[in-house]
Motif scaffolding. Structure first.
Motif, PDB file in Angstrom:
ATOM      1  N   LEU A 241      13.682  -7.353  74.307  1.00  0.00           N
ATOM      2  CA  LEU A 241      12.601  -7.856  73.320  1.00  0.00           C
ATOM      3  C   LEU A 241      13.285  -8.023  71.909  1.00  0.00           C
ATOM      4  O   LEU A 241      13.341  -6.868  71.192  1.00  0.00           O
ATOM      5  CB  LEU A 241      11.361  -6.499  73.097  1.00  0.00           C
ATOM      6  N   PHE A 242      13.930  -9.173  71.970  1.00  0.00           N
ATOM      7  CA  PHE A 242      14.938  -9.411  70.529  1.00  0.00           C
ATOM      8  C   PHE A 242      13.659  -9.971  69.640  1.00  0.00           C
ATOM      9  O   PHE A 242      12.717 -10.321  69.718  1.00  0.00           O
ATOM     10  CB  PHE A 242      15.654 -10.518  70.952  1.00  0.00           C
ATOM     11  N   PRO A 243      14.099  -9.365  68.178  1.00  0.00           N
ATOM     12  CA  PRO A 243      13.372  -9.815  67.118  1.00  0.00           C
ATOM     13  C   PRO A 243      12.947 -11.107  66.791  1.00  0.00           C
ATOM     14  O   PRO A 243      11.796 -11.528  66.525  1.00  0.00           O
ATOM     15  CB  PRO A 243      14.291  -9.171  66.006  1.00  0.00           C
ATOM     16  N   VAL A 244      13.962 -12.115  67.552  1.00  0.00           N
ATOM     17  CA  VAL A 244      13.655 -13.738  67.327  1.00  0.00           C
ATOM     18  C   VAL A 244      12.566 -13.841  68.136  1.00  0.00           C
ATOM     19  O   VAL A 244      11.654 -14.747  67.770  1.00  0.00           O
ATOM     20  CB  VAL A 244      15.006 -14.310  67.325  1.00  0.00           C
ATOM     21  N   PHE A 245      12.408 -13.298  69.277  1.00  0.00           N
ATOM     22  CA  PHE A 245      11.474 -13.347  70.326  1.00  0.00           C
ATOM     23  C   PHE A 245       9.985 -13.193  69.528  1.00  0.00           C
ATOM     24  O   PHE A 245       8.998 -13.762  69.797  1.00  0.00           O
ATOM     25  CB  PHE A 245      11.728 -12.958  71.503  1.00  0.00           C
ATOM     26  N   GLY A 246       9.988 -11.866  69.240  1.00  0.00           N
ATOM     27  CA  GLY A 246       8.741 -11.295  68.662  1.00  0.00           C
ATOM     28  C   GLY A 246       8.271 -11.940  67.427  1.00  0.00           C
ATOM     29  O   GLY A 246       7.052 -12.282  67.364  1.00  0.00           O
ATOM     30  N   CYS A 247       9.227 -12.310  66.523  1.00  0.00           N
ATOM     31  CA  CYS A 247       8.687 -13.036  65.370  1.00  0.00           C
ATOM     32  C   CYS A 247       8.149 -14.336  65.709  1.00  0.00           C
ATOM     33  O   CYS A 247       7.067 -14.799  65.242  1.00  0.00           O
ATOM     34  CB  CYS A 247       9.736 -13.109  64.620  1.00  0.00           C
ATOM     35  N   SER A 248       8.847 -15.144  66.628  1.00  0.00           N
ATOM     36  CA  SER A 248       8.406 -16.497  67.156  1.00  0.00           C
ATOM     37  C   SER A 248       7.145 -16.357  67.738  1.00  0.00           C
ATOM     38  O   SER A 248       6.158 -17.522  67.556  1.00  0.00           O
ATOM     39  CB  SER A 248       9.594 -17.075  68.016  1.00  0.00           C
ATOM     40  N   TYR A 249       6.979 -15.557  68.672  1.00  0.00           N
ATOM     41  CA  TYR A 249       5.691 -15.678  69.405  1.00  0.00           C
ATOM     42  C   TYR A 249       4.264 -15.147  68.520  1.00  0.00           C
ATOM     43  O   TYR A 249       3.497 -15.616  68.431  1.00  0.00           O
ATOM     44  CB  TYR A 249       5.738 -14.630  70.623  1.00  0.00           C
ATOM     45  N   ALA A 250       4.616 -14.222  67.580  1.00  0.00           N
ATOM     46  CA  ALA A 250       3.612 -13.876  66.709  1.00  0.00           C
ATOM     47  C   ALA A 250       3.323 -14.792  65.719  1.00  0.00           C
ATOM     48  O   ALA A 250       2.006 -14.877  65.401  1.00  0.00           O
ATOM     49  CB  ALA A 250       3.982 -12.346  65.839  1.00  0.00           C
ATOM     50  N   LYS A 251       4.207 -15.621  65.318  1.00  0.00           N
ATOM     51  CA  LYS A 251       4.067 -16.615  64.295  1.00  0.00           C
ATOM     52  C   LYS A 251       3.183 -17.903  65.063  1.00  0.00           C
ATOM     53  O   LYS A 251       2.496 -18.415  64.479  1.00  0.00           O
ATOM     54  CB  LYS A 251       5.328 -17.317  63.945  1.00  0.00           C
ATOM     55  N   LYS A 252       3.319 -17.921  66.442  1.00  0.00           N
ATOM     56  CA  LYS A 252       2.561 -19.106  67.018  1.00  0.00           C
ATOM     57  C   LYS A 252       1.232 -18.645  67.124  1.00  0.00           C
ATOM     58  O   LYS A 252       0.426 -19.410  67.407  1.00  0.00           O
ATOM     59  CB  LYS A 252       3.425 -19.318  68.538  1.00  0.00           C
TER      60      LYS A 252
ATOM     61  N   ILE B  28       1.515  -6.855  70.019  1.00  0.00           N
ATOM     62  CA  ILE B  28       1.072  -5.356  69.530  1.00  0.00           C
ATOM     63  C   ILE B  28       1.961  -5.134  68.389  1.00  0.00           C
ATOM     64  O   ILE B  28       1.700  -4.495  67.372  1.00  0.00           O
ATOM     65  CB  ILE B  28       1.191  -4.501  70.842  1.00  0.00           C
ATOM     66  N   ILE B  29       3.262  -5.494  68.455  1.00  0.00           N
ATOM     67  CA  ILE B  29       4.167  -4.733  67.701  1.00  0.00           C
ATOM     68  C   ILE B  29       4.719  -5.733  66.207  1.00  0.00           C
ATOM     69  O   ILE B  29       4.603  -5.514  65.295  1.00  0.00           O
ATOM     70  CB  ILE B  29       5.723  -4.554  68.256  1.00  0.00           C
ATOM     71  N   TYR B  30       4.975  -7.061  66.562  1.00  0.00           N
ATOM     72  CA  TYR B  30       5.199  -8.055  65.813  1.00  0.00           C
ATOM     73  C   TYR B  30       4.124  -8.639  64.866  1.00  0.00           C
ATOM     74  O   TYR B  30       4.233  -9.229  63.649  1.00  0.00           O
ATOM     75  CB  TYR B  30       6.307  -8.901  66.286  1.00  0.00           C
ATOM     76  N   LEU B  31       2.971  -8.814  65.656  1.00  0.00           N
ATOM     77  CA  LEU B  31       1.704  -9.581  64.888  1.00  0.00           C
ATOM     78  C   LEU B  31       1.385  -8.917  63.653  1.00  0.00           C
ATOM     79  O   LEU B  31       1.123  -9.565  62.565  1.00  0.00           O
ATOM     80  CB  LEU B  31       0.724  -9.629  65.917  1.00  0.00           C
ATOM     81  N   PRO B  32       1.143  -7.513  63.687  1.00  0.00           N
ATOM     82  CA  PRO B  32       1.002  -6.859  62.552  1.00  0.00           C
ATOM     83  C   PRO B  32       1.738  -6.965  61.333  1.00  0.00           C
ATOM     84  O   PRO B  32       1.444  -6.823  60.096  1.00  0.00           O
ATOM     85  CB  PRO B  32       0.443  -5.466  62.762  1.00  0.00           C
TER      86      PRO B  32
END
Length: 469
Positions: free
Chosen positions: A397-408, A455-459
């Motif tokens: 769960l890399f930050p670049v993945f979490g941020c990219s998915y939440a942004k989408k 759950i983690i990056y969207l908020p």
């Protein structure tokens, strides 16, 4: 010699007959032995007739050994690669023996039994097969493969597994370090593998300049030291003199120049922060969470200036900085609520060289969303559960993945994370080492990662804003 099993090298027993003889480790590069003469051995430089040959001696030793077997002859060698199961040839003398048997039998008689790549293969525990094993552990593993596959409905909703035993105490800095790169944390804590130690030794070079990583680490340390020190100039000078005496800076005028440049840059960075804030105070974080019926003590420190939580890093902001600031934000807020020190206002500012990241309060984030966690306590608990799970299980769960998915999700775009995305965003940096060791050429599955990211990056993205540069 007395009716039991005798273990020995081939030389002392080569001409003594036995009912059964087993020769183990007859690999291609192991036998016949390779003779490496000493540098001062003139017989190797000027060979003559009658000189001993290790290779010829081993070939004759092999012949004597197989002639000593009365009923059965067993020869084993590593014939398959442990990486891809490809064939590996045996010792040349074994290959010659097999070829001779093939010729006299007309090719219809095979003496080779190929074992499976893994010792827990179900073949070893099948009554119809000739190969067998007495290992109870391998039997249990093989038996698990025959069970019905686990469906999504059967999976436990909680991310924790039985193997992930919660520790009694966790530091907030350790949690933040984990989320910056979960696979790096897993490799270091569980496998003891440090990729930076696997690199080749650096060449001998004159210390005329610092590389980019050294510059970033130095500036960050100096900024944090001077930012939270009452006497900034004195503290900064002391730190710079310390690093110069340690040999980090080059000697002479050029080293003095680098010292002054760093002093100016760090002073400019920290002074801009101090102009807009009250002197920060160190607050101790200390609260308990109930995870798997066990109270876990969450400890650490955070810098509070009035009602503002302060973090700083003298470098350009990255996704890993955003998740670290977010975790400190929610954990500090939860600590204030638990200790009845919450004044009704709270925010976090993360200062970097290019941007100022701000997080607002959290308590109303999920007020109207029943599917998400209802309060801050549930969210903090889930973060700790994810940390415990990722401490004993690889979690890409890399930050670049979490941020990219939440942004989408926020933009309503389709989330496609194929091979090209991983190659452009993850495999091009140091994370390539961890992914190749765990997954090889196969990209990780993303369904579980998408759920965690939501759950983690969207908020985090919903609450963050950039208020200046």
């Amino acid at each position: 010699m007395e009716g039991g099993i005798t273990f020995c090298s081939m030389i002392p027993m080569r001409s003594i007959p036995f009912k059964i003889i087993c020769m183990i480790g007859m690999n291609d590069t192991s036998f016949p032995r390779i003779h490496k003469p000493m540098e001062f051995d003139l017989t190797a430089v000027y060979p003559a007739k009658g000189d001993r040959s290790t290779k010829d001696n081993d070939r004759y030793l092999f012949l004597e050994t197989i002639m000593s077997a009365r009923k059965k002859l067993y020869i084993s060698y590593t014939g398959q690669s442990i990486k891809d199961n490809s064939d590996i040839p045996p010792s040349p003398v074994v290959a010659e023996l097999l070829e001779y048997v093939r010729q006299i039998s007309g090719g219809g008689y095979s003496l080779i039994n190929k074992h499976k790549l893994h010792p827990f293969s179900i073949t070893y525990f099948d009554e119809k097969e000739k190969m067998f094993s007495y290992s109870k552990t391998n039997f249990q593993i093989a038996e698990s493969y025959l069970e019905a596959p686990v469906t999504d409905e059967d999976r436990e909703e909680d991310i924790l597994t039985e193997d992930a035993k919660p520790p009694s105490e966790i530091d907030i800095e350790e949690i933040a370090y984990f989320f910056k790169n979960p696979l790096r944390h897993y490799f270091k804590n569980n496998l003891g593998i440090y990729p930076e130690n696997l690199a080749q030794d650096n060449e001998d070079v004159e210390p005329l300049n610092l590389n980019n990583l050294q510059k970033t680490i130095l500036k960050d340390r100096l900024a944090k030291e001077s930012l939270f020190s009452e006497e900034q100039e004195i503290s900064l000078d002391e730190m710079l003199n310390y690093y110069r005496k340690s040999g980090l800076f080059p000697p002479g005028k050029f080293g003095e120049y680098m010292k002054e440049v760093n002093k100016y840059n760090v002073s400019f960075f920290t002074n801009n922060i101090k102009k807009t804030l009250k002197p920060p105070e160190i607050k101790a974080m200390d609260f308990y969470l109930d995870v798997k019926n066990r109270n876990i003590n969450i400890r650490g420190e955070y810098m509070l200036s009035g009602s503002v939580n302060i973090l700083a890093r003298m470098a350009k902001i990255k996704d890993s900085d955003r998740i670290k600031a977010w975790l400190y934000h929610i954990f500090a807020l939860y600590d204030l609520l638990q200790s009845n020190r919450y004044s009704g206002e709270f925010s976090t500012l993360f200062y970097s060289e290019d941007k100022i990241l701000k997080f607002e309060d959290y308590t109303d984030l999920y007020k109207n969303d029943e599917k998400m966690y209802e309060n801050l306590h549930s969210y903090v608990r889930f973060i700790v559960e994810t940390y415990i799970y990722g401490s004993v299980n690889p979690l890409p769960l890399f930050p670049v993945f979490g941020c990219s998915y939440a942004k989408k999700i926020i933009k309503g775009e389709s989330a496609d994370f194929g091979r090209s995305w991983w190659a452009q965003n993850v495999y091009k940096n140091d994370d390539k080492f961890y992914l190749e060791k765990l997954y090889g050429d196969v990209i990780p599955g993303t369904e579980n990662l998408k759920e965690l990211s939501q759950i983690i990056y969207l908020p985090m993205l919903q609450k963050e804003s950039f208020v200046g540069t």
